[in-house]
Design a protein around this motif. Sequence first.
Motif, PDB file in Angstrom:
ATOM      1  N   ASN A   5     -69.804  59.640  17.146  1.00  0.00           N
ATOM      2  CA  ASN A   5     -69.198  59.895  18.445  1.00  0.00           C
ATOM      3  C   ASN A   5     -68.051  60.865  18.192  1.00  0.00           C
ATOM      4  O   ASN A   5     -67.235  60.654  17.293  1.00  0.00           O
ATOM      5  CB  ASN A   5     -68.680  58.591  19.064  1.00  0.00           C
ATOM      6  N   PHE A   6     -67.977  61.945  18.956  1.00  0.00           N
ATOM      7  CA  PHE A   6     -66.955  62.963  18.750  1.00  0.00           C
ATOM      8  C   PHE A   6     -65.855  62.825  19.783  1.00  0.00           C
ATOM      9  O   PHE A   6     -66.125  62.575  20.966  1.00  0.00           O
ATOM     10  CB  PHE A   6     -67.590  64.356  18.801  1.00  0.00           C
ATOM     11  N   PHE A   7     -64.599  62.994  19.356  1.00  0.00           N
ATOM     12  CA  PHE A   7     -63.432  62.884  20.226  1.00  0.00           C
ATOM     13  C   PHE A   7     -62.230  63.450  19.493  1.00  0.00           C
ATOM     14  O   PHE A   7     -62.347  63.925  18.357  1.00  0.00           O
ATOM     15  CB  PHE A   7     -63.176  61.427  20.633  1.00  0.00           C
ATOM     16  N   ASP A   8     -61.085  63.400  20.128  1.00  0.00           N
ATOM     17  CA  ASP A   8     -59.856  63.925  19.545  1.00  0.00           C
ATOM     18  C   ASP A   8     -58.771  62.862  19.684  1.00  0.00           C
ATOM     19  O   ASP A   8     -58.286  62.614  20.794  1.00  0.00           O
ATOM     20  CB  ASP A   8     -59.463  65.210  20.289  1.00  0.00           C
ATOM     21  N   GLN A   9     -58.422  62.214  18.565  1.00  0.00           N
ATOM     22  CA  GLN A   9     -57.384  61.171  18.554  1.00  0.00           C
ATOM     23  C   GLN A   9     -56.524  61.354  17.308  1.00  0.00           C
ATOM     24  O   GLN A   9     -56.951  61.995  16.345  1.00  0.00           O
ATOM     25  CB  GLN A   9     -58.005  59.767  18.525  1.00  0.00           C
ATOM     26  N   GLN A  10     -55.363  60.758  17.326  1.00  0.00           N
ATOM     27  CA  GLN A  10     -54.502  60.772  16.145  1.00  0.00           C
ATOM     28  C   GLN A  10     -54.211  59.351  15.695  1.00  0.00           C
ATOM     29  O   GLN A  10     -53.994  58.466  16.521  1.00  0.00           O
ATOM     30  CB  GLN A  10     -53.156  61.459  16.437  1.00  0.00           C
ATOM     31  N   LEU A  11     -54.226  59.163  14.363  1.00  0.00           N
ATOM     32  CA  LEU A  11     -53.779  57.918  13.747  1.00  0.00           C
ATOM     33  C   LEU A  11     -52.467  58.216  13.031  1.00  0.00           C
ATOM     34  O   LEU A  11     -52.313  59.282  12.419  1.00  0.00           O
ATOM     35  CB  LEU A  11     -54.809  57.398  12.752  1.00  0.00           C
ATOM     36  N   PHE A  12     -51.539  57.259  13.100  1.00  0.00           N
ATOM     37  CA  PHE A  12     -50.213  57.437  12.525  1.00  0.00           C
ATOM     38  C   PHE A  12     -49.960  56.423  11.420  1.00  0.00           C
ATOM     39  O   PHE A  12     -50.560  55.333  11.417  1.00  0.00           O
ATOM     40  CB  PHE A  12     -49.146  57.269  13.613  1.00  0.00           C
ATOM     41  N   PRO A  13     -49.063  56.765  10.494  1.00  0.00           N
ATOM     42  CA  PRO A  13     -48.658  55.776   9.498  1.00  0.00           C
ATOM     43  C   PRO A  13     -48.178  54.514  10.216  1.00  0.00           C
ATOM     44  O   PRO A  13     -47.439  54.603  11.203  1.00  0.00           O
ATOM     45  CB  PRO A  13     -47.496  56.462   8.763  1.00  0.00           C
ATOM     46  N   GLY A  14     -48.644  53.370   9.761  1.00  0.00           N
ATOM     47  CA  GLY A  14     -48.273  52.096  10.383  1.00  0.00           C
ATOM     48  C   GLY A  14     -49.236  51.604  11.436  1.00  0.00           C
ATOM     49  O   GLY A  14     -49.112  50.471  11.907  1.00  0.00           O
ATOM     50  N   ASP A  15     -50.219  52.428  11.838  1.00  0.00           N
ATOM     51  CA  ASP A  15     -51.237  51.945  12.785  1.00  0.00           C
ATOM     52  C   ASP A  15     -52.077  50.866  12.117  1.00  0.00           C
ATOM     53  O   ASP A  15     -52.359  50.932  10.918  1.00  0.00           O
ATOM     54  CB  ASP A  15     -52.155  53.076  13.244  1.00  0.00           C
ATOM     55  N   GLU A  16     -52.474  49.883  12.903  1.00  0.00           N
ATOM     56  CA  GLU A  16     -53.395  48.841  12.439  1.00  0.00           C
ATOM     57  C   GLU A  16     -54.749  49.127  13.069  1.00  0.00           C
ATOM     58  O   GLU A  16     -54.834  49.337  14.282  1.00  0.00           O
ATOM     59  CB  GLU A  16     -52.888  47.465  12.848  1.00  0.00           C
ATOM     60  N   ILE A  17     -55.805  49.141  12.246  1.00  0.00           N
ATOM     61  CA  ILE A  17     -57.155  49.463  12.703  1.00  0.00           C
ATOM     62  C   ILE A  17     -57.977  48.180  12.662  1.00  0.00           C
ATOM     63  O   ILE A  17     -58.060  47.527  11.616  1.00  0.00           O
ATOM     64  CB  ILE A  17     -57.815  50.529  11.807  1.00  0.00           C
ATOM     65  N   VAL A  18     -58.593  47.823  13.794  1.00  0.00           N
ATOM     66  CA  VAL A  18     -59.333  46.564  13.897  1.00  0.00           C
ATOM     67  C   VAL A  18     -60.757  46.841  14.377  1.00  0.00           C
ATOM     68  O   VAL A  18     -60.961  47.362  15.478  1.00  0.00           O
ATOM     69  CB  VAL A  18     -58.637  45.579  14.862  1.00  0.00           C
ATOM     70  N   ASN A  19     -61.735  46.506  13.504  1.00  0.00           N
ATOM     71  CA  ASN A  19     -63.151  46.592  13.884  1.00  0.00           C
ATOM     72  C   ASN A  19     -63.609  45.244  14.404  1.00  0.00           C
ATOM     73  O   ASN A  19     -63.305  44.211  13.802  1.00  0.00           O
ATOM     74  CB  ASN A  19     -64.042  46.910  12.677  1.00  0.00           C
ATOM     75  N   HIS A  20     -64.394  45.285  15.459  1.00  0.00           N
ATOM     76  CA  HIS A  20     -65.076  44.090  15.973  1.00  0.00           C
ATOM     77  C   HIS A  20     -66.568  44.337  15.819  1.00  0.00           C
ATOM     78  O   HIS A  20     -67.085  45.352  16.296  1.00  0.00           O
ATOM     79  CB  HIS A  20     -64.749  43.875  17.450  1.00  0.00           C
ATOM     80  N   CYS A  21     -67.247  43.421  15.144  1.00  0.00           N
ATOM     81  CA  CYS A  21     -68.692  43.519  14.980  1.00  0.00           C
ATOM     82  C   CYS A  21     -69.316  42.230  15.487  1.00  0.00           C
ATOM     83  O   CYS A  21     -69.038  41.151  14.960  1.00  0.00           O
ATOM     84  CB  CYS A  21     -69.049  43.753  13.516  1.00  0.00           C
ATOM     85  N   VAL A  22     -70.127  42.358  16.516  1.00  0.00           N
ATOM     86  CA  VAL A  22     -70.815  41.208  17.106  1.00  0.00           C
ATOM     87  C   VAL A  22     -72.267  41.271  16.657  1.00  0.00           C
ATOM     88  O   VAL A  22     -72.929  42.309  16.792  1.00  0.00           O
ATOM     89  CB  VAL A  22     -70.702  41.217  18.643  1.00  0.00           C
ATOM     90  N   TYR A  23     -72.740  40.151  16.127  1.00  0.00           N
ATOM     91  CA  TYR A  23     -74.081  40.058  15.560  1.00  0.00           C
ATOM     92  C   TYR A  23     -74.925  39.058  16.343  1.00  0.00           C
ATOM     93  O   TYR A  23     -74.423  38.047  16.822  1.00  0.00           O
ATOM     94  CB  TYR A  23     -74.022  39.591  14.105  1.00  0.00           C
ATOM     95  N   ASP A  24     -76.225  39.331  16.415  1.00  0.00           N
ATOM     96  CA  ASP A  24     -77.202  38.405  16.999  1.00  0.00           C
ATOM     97  C   ASP A  24     -78.070  37.888  15.852  1.00  0.00           C
ATOM     98  O   ASP A  24     -78.921  38.600  15.329  1.00  0.00           O
ATOM     99  CB  ASP A  24     -78.059  39.125  18.035  1.00  0.00           C
ATOM    100  N   SER A  25     -77.826  36.638  15.458  1.00  0.00           N
ATOM    101  CA  SER A  25     -78.570  36.040  14.337  1.00  0.00           C
ATOM    102  C   SER A  25     -79.598  35.020  14.803  1.00  0.00           C
ATOM    103  O   SER A  25     -80.021  34.157  14.027  1.00  0.00           O
ATOM    104  CB  SER A  25     -77.592  35.393  13.347  1.00  0.00           C
ATOM    105  N   THR A  26     -80.031  35.123  16.069  1.00  0.00           N
ATOM    106  CA  THR A  26     -81.004  34.150  16.595  1.00  0.00           C
ATOM    107  C   THR A  26     -82.341  34.226  15.863  1.00  0.00           C
ATOM    108  O   THR A  26     -83.102  33.258  15.871  1.00  0.00           O
ATOM    109  CB  THR A  26     -81.218  34.338  18.111  1.00  0.00           C
ATOM    110  N   SER A  27     -82.626  35.342  15.202  1.00  0.00           N
ATOM    111  CA  SER A  27     -83.887  35.483  14.469  1.00  0.00           C
ATOM    112  C   SER A  27     -83.808  34.907  13.057  1.00  0.00           C
ATOM    113  O   SER A  27     -84.828  34.833  12.369  1.00  0.00           O
ATOM    114  CB  SER A  27     -84.268  36.965  14.383  1.00  0.00           C
ATOM    115  N   ARG A  28     -82.648  34.477  12.630  1.00  0.00           N
ATOM    116  CA  ARG A  28     -82.459  34.019  11.245  1.00  0.00           C
ATOM    117  C   ARG A  28     -82.414  32.490  11.168  1.00  0.00           C
ATOM    118  O   ARG A  28     -81.870  31.829  12.040  1.00  0.00           O
ATOM    119  CB  ARG A  28     -81.164  34.585  10.651  1.00  0.00           C
TER     120      ARG A  28
END
Length: 144
Positions: free
Chosen positions: A85-108
């Motif tokens: 995905n292309f965009f224009d943003q800035q990250l600064f020293p001290g920023d906290e980066i948080v990934n959220h990953c939602v999984y569907d494990s109903t097949s397991r």
Amino acid sequence: NAGTLVFGDIEGIVIPPGQEAYEHVMTCRSGVTEAQFPGPINVFGASMHAHDLGKTLWTEVFRDGEMVFELNRDDPFLFDSQHFNFFDQQLFPGDEIVNHCVYDSTSRKSTTYGGPATSDEMCWDTIVYYPKLPSGFDYCSSND
């Protein structure tokens, strides 16, 4: 003079079987970006990554304890259609980066762990940015 940087987890991902929407959260702490970024970096693209169970993935940026913007989102995430995905943003020293990953494990029928195989899982957001960090810093996980 661009670089790539992965915000992601592999270790520590433990997904119980039979869950329609199990969320794993990865945090690159503010102390890490404070130590690694000599100044702002300009992000011009990002690509979320998970494996077969990935359902919805997104990344948030927190500054001084407040969410300032969403860096990336794939909803739905499709393993067979990964893209930047292309965009224009800035990250600064001290920023906290948080990934959220939602999984569907109903097949397991058994627990899925983080790992490199497609049958394992990951929770990544790879950004492309400039100027390239002189430190060579290219990966931040919840363990850092």
